[in-house]
Enzyme design. Structure first.
Site, PDB file in Angstrom:
ATOM      1  N   HIS A   8     -12.367  -4.852  -2.361  1.00  0.00           N
ATOM      2  CA  HIS A   8     -12.567  -3.409  -2.204  1.00  0.00           C
ATOM      3  C   HIS A   8     -11.382  -2.620  -2.723  1.00  0.00           C
ATOM      4  CE1 HIS A   8     -10.670  -4.466   1.773  1.00  0.00           C
ATOM      5  NE2 HIS A   8     -10.042  -3.321   1.609  1.00  0.00           N
TER       6      HIS A   8
ATOM      7  N   GLU B 235     -13.745   3.717   9.460  1.00  0.00           N
ATOM      8  CA  GLU B 235     -13.883   3.390   8.042  1.00  0.00           C
ATOM      9  C   GLU B 235     -15.337   3.195   7.663  1.00  0.00           C
ATOM     10  OE1 GLU B 235     -11.967  -0.789   8.260  1.00  0.00           O
ATOM     11  OE2 GLU B 235     -13.810  -1.004   7.105  1.00  0.00           O
TER      12      GLU B 235
ATOM     13  N   GLN C  90     -13.799   1.201   0.268  1.00  0.00           N
ATOM     14  CA  GLN C  90     -13.477   1.340   1.688  1.00  0.00           C
ATOM     15  C   GLN C  90     -12.885   2.730   1.895  1.00  0.00           C
ATOM     16  OE1 GLN C  90     -10.072  -0.900   3.206  1.00  0.00           O
ATOM     17  NE2 GLN C  90     -11.194  -1.380   5.074  1.00  0.00           N
TER      18      GLN C  90
ATOM     19  N   HIS D  33      -4.990   1.437  -1.325  1.00  0.00           N
ATOM     20  CA  HIS D  33      -4.692   0.023  -1.606  1.00  0.00           C
ATOM     21  C   HIS D  33      -5.831  -0.614  -2.394  1.00  0.00           C
ATOM     22  CE1 HIS D  33      -7.005  -0.253   2.221  1.00  0.00           C
ATOM     23  NE2 HIS D  33      -7.427  -1.427   1.758  1.00  0.00           N
TER      24      HIS D  33
ATOM     25  N   GLU E 111      -4.145  -6.003  -0.467  1.00  0.00           N
ATOM     26  CA  GLU E 111      -4.731  -6.696   0.687  1.00  0.00           C
ATOM     27  C   GLU E 111      -5.421  -7.968   0.197  1.00  0.00           C
ATOM     28  OE1 GLU E 111      -7.500  -4.124   2.693  1.00  0.00           O
ATOM     29  OE2 GLU E 111      -8.249  -5.679   4.043  1.00  0.00           O
TER      30      GLU E 111
HETATM   31  N1  CMX Z   1       0.830   2.292  -1.622  1.00  0.00           N
HETATM   32  C1  CMX Z   1       2.005   2.255  -2.306  1.00  0.00           C
HETATM   33  N2  CMX Z   1       3.220   2.475  -1.739  1.00  0.00           N
HETATM   34  C2  CMX Z   1       3.220   2.751  -0.420  1.00  0.00           C
HETATM   35  C3  CMX Z   1       2.044   2.802   0.358  1.00  0.00           C
HETATM   36  C4  CMX Z   1       0.814   2.571  -0.300  1.00  0.00           C
HETATM   37  N3  CMX Z   1      -0.341   2.598   0.368  1.00  0.00           N
HETATM   38  N4  CMX Z   1       2.361   3.088   1.641  1.00  0.00           N
HETATM   39  C5  CMX Z   1       3.700   3.230   1.664  1.00  0.00           C
HETATM   40  N5  CMX Z   1       4.215   3.029   0.425  1.00  0.00           N
HETATM   41  C6  CMX Z   1       5.616   3.130   0.028  1.00  0.00           C
HETATM   42  C7  CMX Z   1       6.153   4.515   0.368  1.00  0.00           C
HETATM   43  O1  CMX Z   1       5.893   5.434  -0.665  1.00  0.00           O
HETATM   44  C8  CMX Z   1       7.623   4.269   0.589  1.00  0.00           C
HETATM   45  O2  CMX Z   1       8.272   4.219  -0.647  1.00  0.00           O
HETATM   46  P1  CMX Z   1       9.668   5.017  -0.866  1.00  0.00           P
HETATM   47  O3  CMX Z   1      10.622   4.363   0.103  1.00  0.00           O
HETATM   48  O4  CMX Z   1      10.010   4.746  -2.300  1.00  0.00           O
HETATM   49  O5  CMX Z   1       9.386   6.452  -0.538  1.00  0.00           O
HETATM   50  C9  CMX Z   1       7.658   2.862   1.186  1.00  0.00           C
HETATM   51  O6  CMX Z   1       6.401   2.240   0.786  1.00  0.00           O
HETATM   52  C10 CMX Z   1       7.737   2.907   2.699  1.00  0.00           C
HETATM   53  O7  CMX Z   1       6.689   3.767   3.123  1.00  0.00           O
HETATM   54  P2  CMX Z   1       6.550   4.452   4.536  1.00  0.00           P
HETATM   55  O8  CMX Z   1       5.748   5.689   4.338  1.00  0.00           O
HETATM   56  O9  CMX Z   1       7.894   4.553   5.212  1.00  0.00           O
HETATM   57  O10 CMX Z   1       5.610   3.441   5.288  1.00  0.00           O
HETATM   58  P3  CMX Z   1       5.944   2.152   6.143  1.00  0.00           P
HETATM   59  O11 CMX Z   1       7.049   1.358   5.516  1.00  0.00           O
HETATM   60  O12 CMX Z   1       6.042   2.536   7.567  1.00  0.00           O
HETATM   61  O13 CMX Z   1       4.555   1.376   5.926  1.00  0.00           O
HETATM   62  C11 CMX Z   1       3.311  -0.338   4.923  1.00  0.00           C
HETATM   63  C12 CMX Z   1       4.149   0.918   4.657  1.00  0.00           C
HETATM   64  C13 CMX Z   1       2.705  -0.758   3.589  1.00  0.00           C
HETATM   65  C14 CMX Z   1       4.201  -1.447   5.480  1.00  0.00           C
HETATM   66  C15 CMX Z   1       2.186   0.048   5.966  1.00  0.00           C
HETATM   67  O14 CMX Z   1       1.390   1.076   5.418  1.00  0.00           O
HETATM   68  C16 CMX Z   1       1.307  -1.116   6.356  1.00  0.00           C
HETATM   69  O15 CMX Z   1       1.639  -1.912   7.207  1.00  0.00           O
HETATM   70  N6  CMX Z   1       0.131  -1.264   5.686  1.00  0.00           N
HETATM   71  C17 CMX Z   1      -0.807  -2.352   5.983  1.00  0.00           C
HETATM   72  C18 CMX Z   1      -1.881  -1.926   6.954  1.00  0.00           C
HETATM   73  C19 CMX Z   1      -2.738  -0.818   6.435  1.00  0.00           C
HETATM   74  O16 CMX Z   1      -2.480  -0.203   5.419  1.00  0.00           O
HETATM   75  N7  CMX Z   1      -3.842  -0.528   7.201  1.00  0.00           N
HETATM   76  C20 CMX Z   1      -4.830   0.456   6.826  1.00  0.00           C
HETATM   77  C21 CMX Z   1      -5.936  -0.144   6.003  1.00  0.00           C
HETATM   78  C22 CMX Z   1      -6.793  -1.089   6.792  1.00  0.00           C
HETATM   79  C23 CMX Z   1      -7.776  -1.903   5.966  1.00  0.00           C
HETATM   80  O17 CMX Z   1      -7.671  -1.946   4.757  1.00  0.00           O
HETATM   81  O18 CMX Z   1      -8.669  -2.530   6.585  1.00  0.00           O
HETATM   82 CO    CO Z   2      -8.743  -2.552   3.044  1.00  0.00          CO
END
Ligand code: CMX
Ligand code: CO
Length: 146
Positions: free
Chosen positions: A7, A43, A60, A84, A135
């Site tokens: 997705h 979602e 998604q 993502h 993912e």
């Molecule tokens: N794509 C690309 N870069 C991303 C991002 C994304 N979706 N989300 C965060 N970033 C980047 C930010 O821009 C930031 O970069 P800079 O430091 O250069 O500014 C850096 O990563 C840190 O970002 P943050 O806003 O401080 O966010 P966190 O570190 O707290 O969290 C992440 C980032 C990826 C660890 C967190 O979003 C996560 O755990 N994701 C996995 C779970 C998820 O996304 N769940 C929702 C979807 C569920 C599903 O698909 O089923």
């Molecule tokens: Co997903």
């Protein structure tokens, strides 16, 4: 092996309006809606096509249900848009994640968590993937009669 795009995850503020946009604009009508408390989202999975590995490819659409969820944080920083991409495996998602971790990419969870429609999921850190939050998905196998 990673064998399909499972997705593309899209962050939105209003899930019902987003579902309606994709229905009206493209005719995508195969819609599954659920809440994933752990991920902090309501979602919709819009099925686009079946894949050759027994899985399928979806859009998604993700609406935050909590202000501290990853989607809420993303929306506050970037607004609506692609959040993502997700690759599907025809095997075990934990083995897939361990193989990728051995190549120096950070895997976010120690063990797989529950994703859409009972799937097992994990994530790779966007900073190790050229800025793309990625993912990994192991779909629930289709059983006879479903
Ligand atoms: N794509 C690309 N870069 C991303 C991002 C994304 N979706 N989300 C965060 N970033 C980047 C930010 O821009 C930031 O970069 P800079 O430091 O250069 O500014 C850096 O990563 C840190 O970002 P943050 O806003 O401080 O966010 P966190 O570190 O707290 O969290 C992440 C980032 C990826 C660890 C967190 O979003 C996560 O755990 N994701 C996995 C779970 C998820 O996304 N769940 C929702 C979807 C569920 C599903 O698909 O089923
Ligand atoms: Co997903």
């Amino acid at each position: 092996m990673l064998t399909r795009i499972d997705h593309i995850g899209i962050a939105c503020r209003d899930l019902d309006a987003a579902v309606e946009f994709y229905r009206r604009t493209y005719g995508f009508t195969d819609v599954h809606i659920e809440v994933n408390e752990e991920q902090g989202v309501r979602e919709a999975m819009l099925k686009i096509n079946d894949a050759g590995d027994g899985g399928a490819t979806y859009l998604q659409l993700l609406e935050p249900i909590r202000d501290d969820s990853p989607i809420a944080k993303f929306l506050a920083k970037n607004g609506e848009g692609v959040h993502h991409i997700a690759f599907g495996t025809d095997g075990d998602v934990q083995e897939e994640a361990e193989g990728i971790a051995a190549k120096g990419v950070r895997v976010l969870y120690d063990a797989p968590r529950r994703g859409s429609m009972g799937s097992r999921i994990n994530f790779l850190h966007p900073k190790d993937c050229g800025g793309v939050l990625t993912e990994l998905v192991q779909a629930v196998p289709k059983t006879a009669g479903r």
